[in-house]
Motif scaffolding. Structure first.
Motif, PDB file in Angstrom:
ATOM      1  N   ASP A 140      47.630 -11.473  53.981  1.00 47.40           N
ATOM      2  CA  ASP A 140      47.272 -10.502  55.024  1.00 47.40           C
ATOM      3  C   ASP A 140      45.944  -9.813  54.730  1.00 47.40           C
ATOM      4  O   ASP A 140      45.097  -9.679  55.606  1.00 47.40           O
TER       5      ASP A 140
ATOM      6  N   GLU B 171      50.466  -0.308  59.698  1.00 46.72           N
ATOM      7  CA  GLU B 171      50.222  -1.592  60.359  1.00 46.72           C
ATOM      8  C   GLU B 171      48.850  -2.146  59.983  1.00 46.72           C
ATOM      9  O   GLU B 171      48.636  -3.347  60.014  1.00 46.72           O
ATOM     10  N   ARG B 172      47.931  -1.246  59.649  1.00 46.96           N
ATOM     11  CA  ARG B 172      46.593  -1.627  59.200  1.00 46.96           C
ATOM     12  C   ARG B 172      46.223  -0.783  57.999  1.00 46.96           C
ATOM     13  O   ARG B 172      46.619   0.367  57.888  1.00 46.96           O
TER      14      ARG B 172
ATOM     15  N   GLU C  67      45.130  -6.163  58.775  1.00 46.95           N
ATOM     16  CA  GLU C  67      46.447  -5.905  59.343  1.00 46.95           C
ATOM     17  C   GLU C  67      47.498  -6.200  58.279  1.00 46.95           C
ATOM     18  O   GLU C  67      47.264  -7.019  57.391  1.00 46.95           O
TER      19      GLU C  67
ATOM     20  N   SER D 289      51.118  -7.652  58.330  1.00 51.74           N
ATOM     21  CA  SER D 289      52.059  -8.304  59.243  1.00 51.74           C
ATOM     22  C   SER D 289      53.464  -7.726  59.080  1.00 51.74           C
ATOM     23  O   SER D 289      53.787  -7.091  58.068  1.00 51.74           O
TER      24      SER D 289
END
Length: 157
Positions: free
Chosen positions: A4, A28-29, A44, A46
């Motif tokens: 990620d 989420e980020r 991001e 995931s």
């Protein structure tokens, strides 16, 4: 997290819990300052990775740890890049893959290679890797004339 984040191993092992978690929730980020370029790179996290990190931060090894991947010894605040490489090698071997074909660096390349193959967007890959030079991104991905021609042939004008 390696796939990620697309981070180099040295930056991945130095990640802190606060980089991925706020108010008890996995972000989420996230954004991490890269040691090589001294520039932040955003990525991001995931859904699957968030679920894994949620379980990981509840582990008793994590109690009081500032680092996401704490070292086993008190003088080591986080795992070393060598330990990270061993973890990857052992994991790859445990699922019966050829260890020489995979590395910590191949984890960094995995997602951006797929993004490039699906979109042909080198600029997006450069941004995601936190790169500063397009030439470096092209060499990094191993983009060849054949790739460029295939993309051009797919576009009808």
């Amino acid at each position: 997290m390696a796939i990620d984040s697309k981070l180099r191993g040295c930056d991945l092992v130095r990640m802190k819990v606060v980089d991925v978690m706020t108010s008890g929730e996995i972000k989420e980020r996230a954004s991490v300052l890269q040691s090589k370029t001294q520039k932040p790179v955003r990525f991001e996290i995931s859904e699957g990775t968030r679920a894994s990190i949620e379980k990981w931060v509840e582990d008793e090894l994590m109690v009081g740890s500032e680092y996401l991947w704490p070292g086993r010894f008190h003088e080591r605040l986080h795992i070393s890049t060598r330990q990270y490489a061993r973890i990857v090698r052992d994991w790859v071997t445990s699922i019966s893959l050829e260890a020489s074909a995979y590395s910590t660096h191949s984890m960094r390349r995995t997602k951006v290679t797929q993004i490039y193959k699906k979109t042909g967007n080198l600029r997006a890959v450069q941004i995601l890797l936190g790169g500063t030079k397009m030439d470096s991104t092209v060499r990094y991905l191993g983009v060849e004339l054949e790739d460029a021609l295939a993309i051009a042939e797919a576009i009808e004008i």
